[in-house]
Enzyme design. Structure first.
Site, PDB file in Angstrom:
ATOM      1  N   SER A 281      65.922  12.352  48.944  1.00 18.84           N
ATOM      2  CA  SER A 281      64.854  11.403  49.233  1.00 18.84           C
ATOM      3  C   SER A 281      65.420  10.229  50.012  1.00 18.84           C
ATOM      4  O   SER A 281      66.554   9.809  49.785  1.00 18.84           O
ATOM      5  CB  SER A 281      64.203  10.901  47.944  1.00 18.84           C
ATOM      6  OG  SER A 281      63.211   9.930  48.236  1.00 18.84           O
TER       7      SER A 281
ATOM      8  N   ASN B 198      63.049   7.663  50.349  1.00 17.38           N
ATOM      9  CA  ASN B 198      62.032   6.699  49.929  1.00 17.38           C
ATOM     10  C   ASN B 198      62.694   5.623  49.069  1.00 17.38           C
ATOM     11  O   ASN B 198      63.242   5.915  48.003  1.00 17.38           O
ATOM     12  CB  ASN B 198      60.929   7.424  49.156  1.00 17.38           C
ATOM     13  CG  ASN B 198      59.816   6.500  48.694  1.00 17.38           C
ATOM     14  OD1 ASN B 198      60.050   5.595  47.906  1.00 17.38           O
ATOM     15  ND2 ASN B 198      58.622   6.735  49.194  1.00 17.38           N
ATOM     16  N   LYS B 199      62.656   4.369  49.521  1.00 16.00           N
ATOM     17  CA  LYS B 199      63.370   3.296  48.826  1.00 16.00           C
ATOM     18  C   LYS B 199      62.832   3.066  47.418  1.00 16.00           C
ATOM     19  O   LYS B 199      63.591   2.774  46.494  1.00 16.00           O
ATOM     20  CB  LYS B 199      63.288   2.009  49.645  1.00 16.00           C
ATOM     21  CG  LYS B 199      64.068   2.068  50.948  1.00 16.00           C
ATOM     22  CD  LYS B 199      63.991   0.753  51.708  1.00 16.00           C
ATOM     23  CE  LYS B 199      64.783   0.819  53.006  1.00 16.00           C
ATOM     24  NZ  LYS B 199      64.696  -0.451  53.775  1.00 16.00           N
TER      25      LYS B 199
ATOM     26  N   ASP C 138      58.911  15.976  44.141  1.00 20.47           N
ATOM     27  CA  ASP C 138      57.685  15.855  44.928  1.00 20.47           C
ATOM     28  C   ASP C 138      56.658  15.283  43.986  1.00 20.47           C
ATOM     29  O   ASP C 138      56.473  15.782  42.867  1.00 20.47           O
ATOM     30  CB  ASP C 138      57.228  17.198  45.489  1.00 20.47           C
ATOM     31  CG  ASP C 138      56.267  17.000  46.656  1.00 20.47           C
ATOM     32  OD1 ASP C 138      56.612  16.228  47.567  1.00 20.47           O
ATOM     33  OD2 ASP C 138      55.173  17.592  46.658  1.00 20.47           O
TER      34      ASP C 138
ATOM     35  N   PHE D 149      54.995   0.791  43.882  1.00 18.25           N
ATOM     36  CA  PHE D 149      54.747   1.209  45.261  1.00 18.25           C
ATOM     37  C   PHE D 149      53.679   2.290  45.238  1.00 18.25           C
ATOM     38  O   PHE D 149      53.197   2.706  44.179  1.00 18.25           O
ATOM     39  CB  PHE D 149      56.037   1.715  45.922  1.00 18.25           C
ATOM     40  CG  PHE D 149      56.632   2.940  45.276  1.00 18.25           C
ATOM     41  CD1 PHE D 149      56.407   4.196  45.803  1.00 18.25           C
ATOM     42  CD2 PHE D 149      57.430   2.830  44.146  1.00 18.25           C
ATOM     43  CE1 PHE D 149      56.957   5.328  45.212  1.00 18.25           C
ATOM     44  CE2 PHE D 149      57.987   3.947  43.550  1.00 18.25           C
ATOM     45  CZ  PHE D 149      57.749   5.202  44.079  1.00 18.25           C
TER      46      PHE D 149
ATOM     47  N   TYR E 137      50.365   4.158  45.011  1.00 18.16           N
ATOM     48  CA  TYR E 137      49.046   3.888  44.436  1.00 18.16           C
ATOM     49  C   TYR E 137      49.121   3.081  43.137  1.00 18.16           C
ATOM     50  O   TYR E 137      48.100   2.929  42.455  1.00 18.16           O
ATOM     51  CB  TYR E 137      48.309   5.210  44.182  1.00 18.16           C
ATOM     52  CG  TYR E 137      48.061   6.010  45.427  1.00 18.16           C
ATOM     53  CD1 TYR E 137      46.936   5.782  46.223  1.00 18.16           C
ATOM     54  CD2 TYR E 137      48.959   6.995  45.841  1.00 18.16           C
ATOM     55  CE1 TYR E 137      46.713   6.517  47.382  1.00 18.16           C
ATOM     56  CE2 TYR E 137      48.756   7.729  46.998  1.00 18.16           C
ATOM     57  CZ  TYR E 137      47.630   7.480  47.761  1.00 18.16           C
ATOM     58  OH  TYR E 137      47.403   8.200  48.911  1.00 18.16           O
TER      59      TYR E 137
END
Length: 214
Positions: A23, A25-26, A86, A172, A174
């Site tokens: 990943s 994604n931070k 995921d 982060f 939603y």
């Protein structure tokens, strides 16, 4: 843990027991780093970006498929065991959308504001006396090597309600729309420690650790 380590081929194991986290994604990276640190794993987790590995093409039709695709991609390029997740938000009244397309629901990957705005708009016609239910889903896949025929799979589900407007400044994705009635707070209002304890990702990691301990 020792049984798991001995199952990794020696050609792919390293002295410091490195795994690659598939990943870039931070937000996810921060959560994984905290959760793995708390678990005291005898491994060093390296995000794929530090190894120059770009994101895999996620062309699966389910969370499970995409998690495996990402783990195999990172493992094949790095030569290391890999773990991938995921995850996304499923809303039953929308046929479980945004689902696997959560990060690009509004068309632009990773634009949280636009994704949240689209979700609010899409749910307007479903608003009534009853709250709109939703769930965060996280599927983790761990492969010992790129062609591992028996990936370890773990899944976490986090039930909540979807608000009409965002609340909270943390988290982060939603999180600002995800209301937790029992806590009277959104996921974005929780501390990192509280969120990790009960979140879909926290649940999935606990399942994964339990399987690794077998």
């Amino acid at each position: 843990m020792s049984a798991f380590h001995t199952s990794i081929p020696t050609s792919q194991a390293q002295s410091n027991n490195q795994w690659v986290l598939a990943s870039n994604n931070k937000g996810k990276l921060a959560e994984f780093q905290r959760l793995f640190a708390q678990a005291n794993l005898n491994v060093s987790i390296v995000p794929q970006g530090q190894l120059g590995i770009e994101d895999a093409i996620e062309d699966g039709l389910s969370f499970v498929e995409n998690a495996i695709i990402k783990a195999r991609h990172a493992s094949r390029i790095s030569g290391l065991p890999a773990i991938a997740d995921d995850s996304g938000l499923c809303v039953p009244v929308l046929g479980n959308a945004p689902g696997i397309y959560s990060a690009r629901y509004a068309g632009e990957h990773g634009n949280d504001d636009k994704n949240n705005a689209k979700l609010v708009t899409d749910l307007q016609s479903f608003r009534g006396e009853q709250p709109i239910q939703g769930m965060f889903v996280c599927v983790l896949a761990m492969v010992r090597h790129a062609d591992d025929s028996l990936p370890i799979i773990a899944q976490g589900l986090w039930q909540g309600e979807i608000l009409e407007a965002p609340h909270g400044d943390g988290g982060f994705g939603y999180d600002p729309l995800f209301w937790l009635p029992d806590l009277e707070a959104t996921a974005a209002s929780l501390s990192a420690a509280d969120k990790n304890r009960i979140s879909h990702r926290g649940q999935a990691i606990k399942q994964l650790l339990a399987q690794l301990a077998l």
